[in-house]
Design a protein around this motif. Sequence first.
Motif, PDB file in Angstrom:
ATOM      1  N   ILE A 155       0.854  -1.198   0.000  1.00 23.88           N
ATOM      2  CA  ILE A 155       0.000   0.000   0.000  1.00 23.88           C
ATOM      3  C   ILE A 155       0.887   1.243   0.000  1.00 23.88           C
ATOM      4  CG2 ILE A 155      -1.700   1.337   1.311  1.00 23.88           C
ATOM      5  CD1 ILE A 155      -2.600  -1.387   2.549  1.00 23.88           C
ATOM      6  N   ILE A 156       1.837   1.266   0.917  1.00 18.99           N
ATOM      7  CA  ILE A 156       2.718   2.439   1.027  1.00 18.99           C
ATOM      8  C   ILE A 156       3.469   2.633  -0.286  1.00 18.99           C
ATOM      9  CG2 ILE A 156       4.699   3.423   2.260  1.00 18.99           C
ATOM     10  CD1 ILE A 156       3.705   1.945   4.790  1.00 18.99           C
ATOM     11  N   LYS A 157       3.943   1.539  -0.883  1.00 19.95           N
ATOM     12  CA  LYS A 157       4.639   1.631  -2.167  1.00 19.95           C
ATOM     13  C   LYS A 157       3.786   2.332  -3.216  1.00 19.95           C
ATOM     14  CE  LYS A 157       4.067  -1.303  -5.335  1.00 19.95           C
ATOM     15  NZ  LYS A 157       3.846  -2.590  -5.991  1.00 19.95           N
ATOM     16  N   ASN A 158       2.561   1.872  -3.410  1.00 13.49           N
ATOM     17  CA  ASN A 158       1.703   2.462  -4.442  1.00 13.49           C
ATOM     18  C   ASN A 158       1.401   3.929  -4.167  1.00 13.49           C
ATOM     19  OD1 ASN A 158       1.353   0.285  -6.245  1.00 13.49           O
ATOM     20  ND2 ASN A 158      -0.123  -0.674  -4.868  1.00 13.49           N
ATOM     21  N   GLU A 159       1.133   4.256  -2.914  1.00 13.72           N
ATOM     22  CA  GLU A 159       0.779   5.636  -2.570  1.00 13.72           C
ATOM     23  C   GLU A 159       1.976   6.573  -2.712  1.00 13.72           C
ATOM     24  OE1 GLU A 159      -2.362   6.947  -1.747  1.00 13.72           O
ATOM     25  OE2 GLU A 159      -2.933   5.025  -2.618  1.00 13.72           O
ATOM     26  N   VAL A 160       3.146   6.111  -2.285  1.00 14.79           N
ATOM     27  CA  VAL A 160       4.351   6.956  -2.390  1.00 14.79           C
ATOM     28  C   VAL A 160       4.657   7.245  -3.853  1.00 14.79           C
ATOM     29  CG1 VAL A 160       6.868   6.944  -2.093  1.00 14.79           C
ATOM     30  CG2 VAL A 160       5.375   6.307  -0.175  1.00 14.79           C
ATOM     31  N   LEU A 161       4.623   6.213  -4.703  1.00 15.42           N
ATOM     32  CA  LEU A 161       4.957   6.423  -6.117  1.00 15.42           C
ATOM     33  C   LEU A 161       3.967   7.370  -6.782  1.00 15.42           C
ATOM     34  CD1 LEU A 161       6.059   2.811  -7.149  1.00 15.42           C
ATOM     35  CD2 LEU A 161       7.508   4.805  -6.715  1.00 15.42           C
ATOM     36  N   PHE A 162       2.686   7.267  -6.422  1.00 15.37           N
ATOM     37  CA  PHE A 162       1.709   8.178  -7.010  1.00 15.37           C
ATOM     38  C   PHE A 162       1.950   9.598  -6.535  1.00 15.37           C
ATOM     39  CE2 PHE A 162      -2.345  10.445  -7.053  1.00 15.37           C
ATOM     40  CZ  PHE A 162      -2.595  10.391  -8.411  1.00 15.37           C
ATOM     41  N   ARG A 163       2.187   9.754  -5.237  1.00 15.81           N
ATOM     42  CA  ARG A 163       2.348  11.100  -4.682  1.00 15.81           C
ATOM     43  C   ARG A 163       3.544  11.832  -5.288  1.00 15.81           C
ATOM     44  NH1 ARG A 163      -0.807  11.396   0.396  1.00 15.81           N
ATOM     45  NH2 ARG A 163      -2.249   9.701   0.009  1.00 15.81           N
ATOM     46  N   ILE A 164       4.626  11.084  -5.526  1.00 15.49           N
ATOM     47  CA  ILE A 164       5.809  11.773  -6.075  1.00 15.49           C
ATOM     48  C   ILE A 164       5.879  11.636  -7.610  1.00 15.49           C
ATOM     49  CG2 ILE A 164       7.065  11.516  -3.895  1.00 15.49           C
ATOM     50  CD1 ILE A 164       8.773   9.356  -5.271  1.00 15.49           C
ATOM     51  N   ARG A 165       4.792  11.181  -8.197  1.00 10.76           N
ATOM     52  CA  ARG A 165       4.666  11.128  -9.663  1.00 10.76           C
ATOM     53  C   ARG A 165       5.784  10.315 -10.311  1.00 10.76           C
ATOM     54  NH1 ARG A 165       1.486  16.041 -11.704  1.00 10.76           N
ATOM     55  NH2 ARG A 165       0.547  16.858  -9.806  1.00 10.76           N
ATOM     56  N   LEU A 166       6.019   9.144  -9.738  1.00  6.93           N
ATOM     57  CA  LEU A 166       7.113   8.301 -10.206  1.00  6.93           C
ATOM     58  C   LEU A 166       6.559   6.963 -10.712  1.00  6.93           C
ATOM     59  CD1 LEU A 166      10.179   7.953 -10.475  1.00  6.93           C
ATOM     60  CD2 LEU A 166      10.247   7.270  -8.066  1.00  6.93           C
ATOM     61  N   HIS A 167       6.924   6.596 -11.924  1.00 10.06           N
ATOM     62  CA  HIS A 167       6.486   5.334 -12.535  1.00 10.06           C
ATOM     63  C   HIS A 167       7.171   4.164 -11.825  1.00 10.06           C
ATOM     64  CE1 HIS A 167       5.942   2.206 -15.569  1.00 10.06           C
ATOM     65  NE2 HIS A 167       5.178   3.008 -16.293  1.00 10.06           N
ATOM     66  N   PRO A 168       6.402   3.112 -11.490  1.00 12.57           N
ATOM     67  CA  PRO A 168       6.992   1.996 -10.718  1.00 12.57           C
ATOM     68  C   PRO A 168       8.160   1.290 -11.402  1.00 12.57           C
ATOM     69  CG  PRO A 168       4.710   1.509 -11.389  1.00 12.57           C
ATOM     70  CD  PRO A 168       4.952   2.947 -11.680  1.00 12.57           C
ATOM     71  N   LEU A 169       8.226   1.343 -12.742  1.00 13.01           N
ATOM     72  CA  LEU A 169       9.332   0.663 -13.423  1.00 13.01           C
ATOM     73  C   LEU A 169      10.484   1.612 -13.753  1.00 13.01           C
ATOM     74  CD1 LEU A 169       7.462  -1.921 -15.693  1.00 13.01           C
ATOM     75  CD2 LEU A 169       8.612  -2.288 -13.493  1.00 13.01           C
ATOM     76  N   SER A 170      10.569   2.720 -13.044  1.00 14.51           N
ATOM     77  CA  SER A 170      11.766   3.561 -13.132  1.00 14.51           C
ATOM     78  C   SER A 170      12.918   2.815 -12.466  1.00 14.51           C
ATOM     79  CB  SER A 170      11.550   4.885 -12.398  1.00 14.51           C
ATOM     80  OG  SER A 170      10.520   5.634 -13.009  1.00 14.51           O
TER      81      SER A 170
END
Length: 246
Positions: A155-170
């Motif tokens: 959950i934290i992973k998904n929310e953090v990546l969305f908040r900082i506008r970062l694609h998960p496969l960066s």
Amino acid sequence: MPEGPSIVILKEEARGLVGRRIVAVEGNTRIDKERLVGQRIVALRSWGKHFLIEMPDFSLRIHFLMFGTYRIDERKEDATPRLGLRFRGGGELNVYTCSVRFVDAPLDQVYDWSGDVMSDLWDAAGARRKLRALPDAWVCDALLDQDVFAGVGNIIKNEVLFRIRLHPLSRVGALPARKLAQMVDEARRYSFEFLAWKKAFVLRKHWLAHTKRTCPRCHIPFVKAHLGRTERRSFFCERCQRLYDR
Ligand SMILES: [Zn+2]
């Protein structure tokens, strides 16, 4: 899966057990339960997703895995606890569907508290250093790496990546220094927001990406996929979450 903030809540809910003496032990764990009888709880601690019950000569490490639960001063009906502790003068702690182990070395020797996102000893510079040693890792895996971000779950992973506008496969190694720092800082900041919202029973209401269908910024569908080496569920927006690759 209980993430770090949920273990902090357990630690707070169970704090009345500190100083109490164990008089009986049950449960289907295969550890030597007799060893616990007569022991007094010195402290309750947590490291990431580990709940730690410290006694004078050894500790218990409880990891709730994917579906673990607990009850304090009550029991689940029709369920055998993995471990149930009964205390002198009443009171009990029951844990279910979890892993239970003894830790014989002092906890300060076993655990690096500076790697726990919820710890007073959290070391952001240390986390950035560990990340720089993982240049080929995808950020969706790096956030779940308990050696870097103990306590961060999906959950934290998904929310953090969305908040900082970062694609998960960066790739970690492709992030500009300020983006790397932002990921580290947001992992801790969001974990404390998670804690406050969960205590107020409003955690789900604040999810922006996790389990969501539509990006609240772009109003287009989120992509849902099992990404990374860890293959955990990711929810992300291809328009506003930037991919840093090489
Ligand atoms: Zn978007």
